[in-house]
Scaffold this active site. Structure first.
Site, PDB file in Angstrom:
ATOM      1  N   HIS A 199     -14.795 -14.191   2.519  1.00 61.44           N
ATOM      2  CA  HIS A 199     -13.666 -12.466   3.003  1.00 61.44           C
ATOM      3  C   HIS A 199     -14.463 -11.632   1.980  1.00 61.44           C
ATOM      4  CE1 HIS A 199     -11.770 -14.544   6.316  1.00 61.44           C
ATOM      5  NE2 HIS A 199     -11.350 -15.941   6.244  1.00 61.44           N
TER       6      HIS A 199
ATOM      7  N   LYS B 255      -0.436  -2.045   5.399  1.00 61.52           N
ATOM      8  CA  LYS B 255      -1.205  -3.241   4.778  1.00 61.52           C
ATOM      9  C   LYS B 255      -0.656  -3.015   3.712  1.00 61.52           C
ATOM     10  CE  LYS B 255      -4.878  -0.479   5.898  1.00 61.52           C
ATOM     11  NZ  LYS B 255      -6.317  -1.393   7.105  1.00 61.52           N
ATOM     12  N   ARG B 256      -1.576  -3.862   3.304  1.00 58.21           N
ATOM     13  CA  ARG B 256      -1.532  -4.354   1.654  1.00 58.21           C
ATOM     14  C   ARG B 256      -1.565  -2.640   0.543  1.00 58.21           C
ATOM     15  NH1 ARG B 256      -4.892  -7.781  -1.832  1.00 58.21           N
ATOM     16  NH2 ARG B 256      -6.497  -7.823   0.449  1.00 58.21           N
TER      17      ARG B 256
ATOM     18  N   LYS C 223      -7.682   0.209  -1.218  1.00 61.12           N
ATOM     19  CA  LYS C 223      -7.642   0.158   0.857  1.00 61.12           C
ATOM     20  C   LYS C 223      -6.956   1.811   0.744  1.00 61.12           C
ATOM     21  CE  LYS C 223      -6.406  -3.834   2.397  1.00 61.12           C
ATOM     22  NZ  LYS C 223      -6.927  -4.641   3.457  1.00 61.12           N
TER      23      LYS C 223
ATOM     24  N   THR D 125      -8.775  -6.672  10.176  1.00 57.08           N
ATOM     25  CA  THR D 125      -8.342  -6.239  12.073  1.00 57.08           C
ATOM     26  C   THR D 125      -6.934  -5.547  11.873  1.00 57.08           C
ATOM     27  OG1 THR D 125      -6.428  -8.342  11.505  1.00 57.08           O
ATOM     28  CG2 THR D 125      -9.340  -9.127  11.832  1.00 57.08           C
TER      29      THR D 125
ATOM     30  N   LYS E 238      -5.556  -3.613  15.865  1.00 61.12           N
ATOM     31  CA  LYS E 238      -4.583  -4.303  16.897  1.00 61.12           C
ATOM     32  C   LYS E 238      -4.149  -2.541  16.883  1.00 61.12           C
ATOM     33  CE  LYS E 238      -3.642  -8.266  13.532  1.00 61.12           C
ATOM     34  NZ  LYS E 238      -3.153  -8.177  12.069  1.00 61.12           N
TER      35      LYS E 238
END
Length: 1017
Positions: free
Chosen positions: A561, A753-754, A759, A864, A868
């Protein structure tokens, strides 16, 4: 028929039944009365037996008089493809399995059967074939089969003379006389247990029922006998525990049958090794996959409880940290649903991921005591434990004249198994997730106690249990690094010992190991499993090196990953040598042989050899775990198409050139059952209504059928109503946790998200500040044209990640200003959702209008989260990164909002970032933060420096104007609700490609080489 005939000749010469009493997978007990019709559900795991019980009304004439011995009639004319055996005998407990066992022992297959009961008598008609699927036509064989059946029925008590059939009352005897050229008679004695077993089968011949009354009865039973509360006084949490045990009972039935069936069929099995599993809540997911959610809701409602309220009583099993862990959980769900023979292995962390608490806008970490109130879904397997060795030394000894290595450990702990059933949807298959917990070695404890050293015994226990206490211990210190390595090895040795033990239960050697075992490494955390299996094969099983290495390479596959070489895991060699001395020796030997092979192919290119070596030389010698995984696996998988390209060009360039056939990609996916059926039942019902079927829940490709209705005004109206209801639920939750009231008419704009710089939650915050600044300076007439927004951010920052923590603080500081500014009102709200987890995501995702995925291109391996949101009809605002590129291809650029630099543009932009001129709008919002507009001026200074003066590594300034344009496009589209809804429907319709079912199917066919093994109903 010669084999059958010879076997029957042995059977026919016995004076009594040739059958030994063994466990049977088929059991039935049917109690009927005259003139009463009953239906019995049978427990059957045989693939060839489809048993139909057909009770009949009593007639004036009895079918079989009690004084008449049992009769067996044979016919080959009743069926074109099987031989019919018509058996008439007195009914008794356990007789059906006696008859079926006779057929099985004789090598015959029961294709179907009809059983008719009348009073105490029965007529049983069995349609039977031989082992080749043909009729049994040899007259001598038919006669001997009939004789064997009659003798078995008489012995069991089903003929004249009666008998209770339970073998009780002492020792029962069965004589088996085998006559063969002068051989003497052999007498076998059967203990009384076999008779008791017959009674056990009779007592447990049917499955637990799922009607509301049966569920209520079981819930009340567990309230009183499991939870130990009065059935007249118990609260929601106690009701949740009772319901969970009720559901778990049904899972265990399917789970046992699945494992028995796997053992009998002996297929190639997948073993999925992952240090992280974010399973979320089990109650809602289990009831959906078992197909009994509505029955449970009805049963609870009659008892005065609400199903949804009981679901809220369950805490999240926080055994992971973000996307990789949630991916593991989705893949387990898909493996069970698609009927693949698989096991998952992980660690049973006592505390899991930390609980995030926000005080004055600052993140504080607290232990997540998720096991404080027990976990009703797990089954502790005290008898399944393995010794785990650490430290010590390696010695040589002679075995049959050959030197071999022996590891003498300095410390030993025990790994104890905790099993968690994972049910599939629309199938009987229920697979297993086995988690390991560390316990002290019993020998060490006893020695300490015997010598009176109680304190040492307690210290040993604490040291052992620390191994599985915390998810990802802080590894900034040597002690932290050692604990993390202990954790990894503890996990892989317990798992590999269990896997090899299971293989050896049914195989006498390792010739077939790689044909029966597929070992999947989820990232590099379990990569020591390669060395552990190698150690077991050469040191304990005494297999020659080359053969052992071939077995290992053929069995293992690896999914990475990572998107950059800097993020690859390394372990200091001296640490590894101290903790696992034998493993370091094996690694050195593997690396030596690999380097010798490389020299033959590459020559003496020492620079390239150094880059590809498993051992990294330098001031600190390290073991490169990714290199080890590539060398020791037959397949290396990326998690999206763009990720594979990054692996080839940047991360593993030399390895890709050496072994191009090893490198593949399988785009990650999410399970629609958790993220649509469980989390968004209203949307699920709407989709099923318009598609005319619920089959899409298992066959997700059917979702494409929504496309033809995307412009239908009736569907659009219903679609918006479902979204509004979900937004109302989310608005209530926001008010409950933050006190902020939000309008459901506003656009719900979400980024959960984290928290990480790549990000780019900071880009989102800068965009929110820009929007606030524009509204603040806008004329009153202009404000009427503003699209109201509720901006929602959620996620956890790693405890040692200061920049990420400052982003969280900035979010709260900005929210404090915006939410209390009367000039803004409901036009803009900002909310941070604390302690984000799977259960919170199940609430937030269905209620979102717009979802942001802002990673700098080339930094997200897959992602992912976007899948969702896509499934739930949420529009995406995203960069062209990870799996988003494939989402764009699937639903079209026109149905989402794409912005920012592309993957191939990022390197050049970074080269010239010091000379890039940032937009004035970007400079203004950064200055507002730096100048203390939102307070905490000094605290945010270092945060501002990350995007100023050439320090903008993640290109926030470069992408800012493109980001604002995408936001403006989203505003414009949201005003046109018909267009927005059509885009939302098309998003859901195009999400089928991003189901984990598709991911698992690709792995099964292209990497693991496993096939479905469906347990029959």
């Amino acid at each position: 028929m010669s084999t059958l005939s010879s076997f029957l000749s042995l059977v026919s010469n016995s004076h009594t039944t040739p059958l030994q009493r063994h466990s049977s997978s088929l059991t039935t007990t049917t109690t009927t009365t005259l003139k009463t019709t009953t239906t019995t559900t049978l427990r059957n795991t045989s693939p060839s037996l489809h048993l139909k019980i057909k009770p009949t009304r009593a007639s004036n004439q009895a079918i079989t008089p009690p004084e008449t011995p049992p009769t067996v009639e044979v016919s080959n004319s009743d069926s074109s493809d099987s031989t019919t055996f018509l058996i008439k005998a007195r009914n008794q407990i356990g007789l059906l399995q006696v008859v079926t066992r006779v057929f099985r022992v004789l090598g015959l297959r029961i294709e179907r059967a009809v059983v008719e009961f009348e009073g105490d008598f029965f007529v049983k008609r069995f349609f039977v074939t031989d082992s080749s699927g043909r009729k049994v036509e040899d007259p001598e064989s038919l006669d001997r089969i009939g004789k064997a059946l009659r003798e078995a029925i008489v012995e069991s008590g089903g003929g004249d003379g009666g008998g209770d059939g339970d073998g009780g009352g002492g020792e029962a005897r069965v004589r088996v006389r085998v006559r063969d050229r002068g051989s003497r008679g052999v007498v076998a004695r059967r203990s009384g247990f076999a008779g008791r077993a017959e009674r056990m089968f009779g007592l447990m011949d049917g499955f637990l029922k799922n009607d509301p009354w049966s569920l209520q009865k079981d819930v009340m039973h567990h309230v009183e006998y499991t939870v130990a509360r009065s059935r007249f006084s118990f609260d929601d949490f106690e009701a949740y525990l009772a319901l969970s045990h009720t559901i778990r009972d049904r899972l265990i039935e399917r789970w046992h049958d699945t494992q028995v069936y796997f053992k009998r069929k002996d297929p190639k099995r997948l073993y999925f090794l992952s240090l992280e599993f974010l399973m979320g809540r089990s109650l809602s997911n289990s009831t959906v996959n078992l197909g009994i959610k509505d029955q449970c809701a009805d049963a609870l409602n009659q008892l005065g409880f609400e199903f949804e309220q009981l679901v809220e009583q369950e805490g999240d099993a926080a055994l992971g940290n973000g996307g990789l862990a949630r991916l593991s959980a989705c893949q387990m769900d898909s493996l069970a649903t698609l009927d693949f023979p698989a096991w998952g292995y992980g660690l049973r962390y006592q505390f899991g991921l930390f609980r995030q608490v926000i005080l004055d806008g600052f993140q504080h970490e607290q232990p997540d005591y998720w096991l404080n109130f027990g976990n009703p879904w797990e089954i502790e397997r005290i008898h399944v434990s393995y010794a785990v060795k650490f430290y010590g030394a390696v010695e040589e000894e002679l075995l049959n004249g050959v030197k071999r290595k022996v590891w003498i450990p300095g410390e030993t702990v025990e790994a104890v198994a905790y099993d968690n059933p994972i049910p599939g949807y629309g199938t009987r298959n229920t697979i297993n997730l086995r988690l390991w917990a560390a316990k002290p070695s019993g020998e060490g404890d006893m020695e300490s106690y015997n010598t009176g050293d109680y304190i040492n015994a307690v210290v040993n226990r604490q040291r052992a249990e620390t191994i599985s206490s915390v998810l990802y211990p802080d590894d900034r210190s040597y002690q932290g690094k050692e604990l993390r390595l202990k954790q990894q090895y503890f996990f892989v040795t317990a798992s590999t010992q269990d896997i090899i033990r299971r293989y050896k239960d049914s195989h006498s050697n390792f010739d077939d190991f790689s044909n029966k075992v597929a070992l999947q490494l989820n990232d590099t955390h379990p990569s020591l499993a390669i060395i552990e299996v190698m150690r077991i094969l050469i040191d304990e099983e005494n297999i020659e090196w080359n053969r052992a290495w071939s077995i290992v390479c053929d069995s293992f596959s690896f999914t990475t990953h990572t998107v950059s070489p800097e993020g690859l895991e390394k372990i200091p060699a001296d640490l590894l040598g101290s903790l696992l001395p034998r493993h370091l020796e094996i690694i050195y030997e593997i690396n030596f042989l690999f380097m010798e092979e490389l020299k033959k192919k590459l020559g003496l290119n020492y620079s390239q050899l150094s880059q590809m070596s498993i051992v990294e030389e330098g001031a600190v010698k390290n073991i490169r775990m990714a290199n080890l995984s590539i060398v020791g696996c037959h397949a290396v998988n990326g998690v999206s198409r763009v990720h594979l390209e990054l692996l080839k060009k940047r991360v593993f360039k030399d390895f890709c050139e050496l072994w191009p056939q090893k490198f593949q990609y399988k785009t990650n996916g999410a399970t629609q059952r958790r993220w649509m059926v469980v989390s968004n039942p209203n949307l699920c019902g709407l989709i099923s209504k318009w598609l005319g079927t619920e089959a899409w829940i298992r066959d997700v490709d059917l979702l494409i059928g929504l496309k033809e209705f995307a412009s239908n005004t009736d569907l659009q109206h219903e679609w918006r109503m479902v979204k509004r209801v979900n937004k109302m639920r989310l608005a209530e939750y926001i008010e409950a946790i933050s006190g902020v009231k939000v309008s459901v008419d506003a656009m719900f704009d979400v980024q959960i998200k984290r928290i990480h710089e790549y990000k780019r939650q900071l880009l989102n915050l800068f965009g929110i500040i820009h929007r606030y600044d524009c509204i603040k300076n806008m004329e009153k007439s202009g404000k009427t044209k503003v699209v109201p927004r509720v901006c929602i951010i959620g996620g956890k920052a790693a405890p040692g990640y200061e920049i990420a923590k400052k982003i969280i603080k900035l979010c709260h500081a900005v929210a404090e200003t915006i939410n209390n500014d009367p000039d803004v009102g409901d036009l803009l709200k900002l909310v941070f959702i604390p302690d984000y987890n799977v259960s919170v995501a199940e609430l937030v995702i269905p209620g979102s209008d717009l979802s942001q995925h802002l990673s700098t291109a080339g930094h997200e391996a897959s992602g992912t989260g976007s899948m969702k949101f896509l499934m739930n009809g949420c529009l995406l605002l995203a960069t062209s990164d990870g799996s988003t590129i494939e989402i764009i291809e699937e639903i079209g650029n026109d149905n989402m909002f794409v912005f920012g630099a592309k993957v191939d543009e990022v390197p050049a932009l970074r080269e010239m970032k010091s000379s890039l001129k940032v937009p004035l709008q970007f400079a203004r919002v950064v200055r507002m933060v730096r100048d203390g507009y939102f307070g905490h001026k000094d605290y945010f200074e270092s945060l501002c420096k990350t995007v100023e003066n050439g320090g903008d590594f993640y290109l926030l300034g470069n992408d800012f104007m493109s980001y604002l344009e995408a936001q403006a496009a989203a505003d414009k589209t949201f005003v046109d609700q018909e267009k927005w809804t059509r885009m939302s429907i098309l998003s859901s319709a195009g999400s089928s490609r991003f189901s984990s079912d598709r991911t698992i199917q690709e792995y099964a066919e292209k990497t693991w080489n496993i096939e479905p093994c469906k347990c029959p109903f």
